[in-house]
Scaffold this active site. Structure first.
Site, PDB file in Angstrom:
ATOM      1  N   SER A 186       0.860  -1.254   0.029  1.00 37.42           N
ATOM      2  CA  SER A 186      -0.127  -0.126   0.026  1.00 37.42           C
ATOM      3  C   SER A 186       0.616   1.224   0.109  1.00 37.42           C
ATOM      4  CB  SER A 186      -1.015  -0.148   1.267  1.00 37.42           C
ATOM      5  OG  SER A 186      -1.985   0.982   1.110  1.00 37.42           O
ATOM      6  N   GLU A 306      -8.669  -5.839  -4.581  1.00 38.16           N
ATOM      7  CA  GLU A 306      -8.185  -4.532  -3.810  1.00 38.16           C
ATOM      8  C   GLU A 306      -9.339  -3.637  -3.058  1.00 38.16           C
ATOM      9  OE1 GLU A 306      -5.180  -3.742  -3.061  1.00 38.16           O
ATOM     10  OE2 GLU A 306      -3.951  -4.961  -4.376  1.00 38.16           O
ATOM     11  N   HIS A 400      -7.719  -5.692  -0.437  1.00 41.44           N
ATOM     12  CA  HIS A 400      -6.531  -4.983  -0.110  1.00 41.44           C
ATOM     13  C   HIS A 400      -5.966  -5.428   1.269  1.00 41.44           C
ATOM     14  CE1 HIS A 400      -3.754  -1.630  -0.659  1.00 41.44           C
ATOM     15  NE2 HIS A 400      -4.055  -1.005   0.566  1.00 41.44           N
TER      16      HIS A 400
END
Length: 487
Positions: A186, A306, A400
């Site tokens: 991320s 995600e 995610h």
């Protein structure tokens, strides 16, 4: 059975712990505490100490607010007060010498996160012969404000300072400073991707693993918006002196107020690295597309869904048809693109479909372009992965962050059980963790590198496998659009 051990670095002697063949040293300052006159300033070397410093407990974390209730339901975080937040943790095989080194950069939208999570424990890496270093860096207002008379991207500069610390000190822990792999997810993935395209590639590190992140930074004008908003709420000018005069607690209060105005459609907006510093002199995506980092082997990938973490509260599903159409227009998602996505995801709701388009547009398509460009130039190998295992928790699926329990081989950590459940498959953890170890050791994770067929390792049930262009059906529509525009 554990025992106390010591190691000497240039700043002084550290006391750590040895247990089960692994040595750990925690909360080691790599830079001076960013307080007082050092607020909103470049990181400075940590002062030396006399005697033996206790390194058996995690150190302070960067000042930050708690995550939102929705995010905190699935993601763990640690907030520990204290001035010496610029610290690293080290896990190393007992008696190690010249072992590969991996440096972990945590995510959290440049607003949250720390190296103190149980889920980021580096024991599995040390068990398998790698020295693992995890890094804290300044976040939010303190780390990424754009002030008139202060350096840019201080949190990013902190990471660079930590990498310099690794070069100076890691030999004492049994690591090889000439075999350093940086990896992050991320915001951490963005950071390592930017570093790949920056001036330190090949000197401070030698391989890169970017998870759910791509080279990305804003120009000064765009990045300054959040700082100007904070200054407006505080009633102060955007100068270093004015911001440094505000207590950290008040800055965090303003940051909370600003974050409350967020929505599913502006996820990822706010604080970010800013182009224009010595560590980030130009647009990193443009740099990567034109040859920067070509000598560095790259492992890059994402999770298949995600957007499901960002849509945990159903925010995308509440986007009305008019706003959805405006977002698609802004992305350039015309009829051909929409048709391709509907064909690829026939059962997806309108919110999921829009969110998938957005993630592809800002993450997967740029990564494909960079991988294609590296291939065309004959650059060092690029290996691509997609994580498809679906968590049963609240319909998160392959959201995610979902790959992290597997990468760290920490499926039993309470931090990850709340995300992936108690029965996540150890087989995939063995595969992913082993691939990361192989890449850090040899530059080859164990599957074919990116080629004309877009070979991608897909981690999933019941069997992980290499697939050719698993997302080509919909991404080809974007490529066709770009081709038509150039034509």
């Amino acid at each position: 059975m554990s025992e106390q051990i010591t190691v000497r670095i240039s700043s002084g002697e550290l006391a750590g712990v040895r247990a089960d063949g692994i040595d750990r040293y925690l909360g080691i300052p790599y830079a001076a505490a960013p307080v007082g006159d050092r607020r909103f300033a470049e990181p400075e070397p940590a002062a030396s100490w006399s005697g033996t410093r206790d390194a058996t407990r995690m150190g302070p974390t960067a000042p930050q607010n708690p995550m939102s209730p929705t995010t905190a339901r699935y993601l763990a975080n640690v907030i520990a007060p204290g001035d010496e937040c610029l610290n690293v943790n080290v896990w190393t095989p007992a008696g190690a010498s010249a072992r590969p080194v991996m440096v972990w950069i945590h995510g959290g939208s440049f607003r949250h996160g720390s190296n103190a999570l149980d889920g980021y424990d580096g024991s599995a890496f040390a068990r398998d012969g790698v020295v693992l270093v995890s890094v804290n860096y300044r976040l939010g207002v303190e780390g990424f404000s754009v002030l008139d008379d202060a350096p840019l991207s201080l949190g990013y500069s902190d990471v660079v300072a930590a990498l310099r610390w690794v070069q100076r000190e890691i030999t004492a822990f049994g690591g090889d400073p000439g075999a350093v792999t940086i990896f992050g997810e991320s915001a951490g993935g963005v950071t390592v991707s930017n570093l790949l395209a920056g001036p330190h590639a090949g000197t401070l590190f030698h391989r890169v693993i970017a998870q759910s992140g791509m080279p990305s930074a804003q120009n000064r004008k765009s990045a300054a918006k959040v700082t100007r908003e904070a200054a407006k709420r505080l009633g102060i000018p955007t100068t270093r002196a004015a911001f440094a005069a505000v207590p950290v607690e008040r800055l965090l209060e303003v940051d909370r107020e600003m974050a409350q105005g967020g929505s599913a459609l502006n996820v990822g907006s706010g604080y970010s690295p800013t182009i224009g510093s010595a560590d980030l002199p130009r647009d990193p995506q443009e740099a990567a597309l034109t040859g920067a980092g070509d000598d560095i082997p790259l492992l890059v990938g994402w999770t298949a869904e995600e957007h499901r973490l960002f849509n945990a509260d159903g925010g995308f599903d509440r986007v009305g048809p008019l706003l959805s159409a405006l977002v698609r227009l802004r992305m350039g998602a015309g009829r051909r693109v929409r048709k391709a996505y509907r064909a690829a995801y026939p059962d997806a709701g309108s919110g999921d479909l829009l969110a998938t388009m957005m993630i592809d547009r800002i993450l997967r398509i740029p990564v494909h372009r960079i991988a294609d460009a590296r291939l065309a130039r004959g650059a060092a190998s690029t290996h691509v992965f997609e994580f498809q295992w679906r968590s049963p928790v609240d319909g998160l699926g392959a959201a995610h962050v979902m790959e992290l329990p597997f990468v760290f081989d920490r499926l039993s950590s309470p931090d990850w059980i709340k995300l992936a459940g108690p029965d996540a498959p150890q087989r995939i953890a063995d595969e992913m963790h082993g691939a990361w170890i192989r890449f850090a050791t040899t530059g080859d994770p164990g599957w074919p590198s990116w080629d004309a067929a877009r070979s991608t390792m897909v981690f999933r049930d019941p069997v992980s496998e290499v697939q050719a262009g698993p997302r080509d059906a919909q991404l080809a529509a974007w490529r066709k659009r770009e081709s038509d525009r150039r034509g």
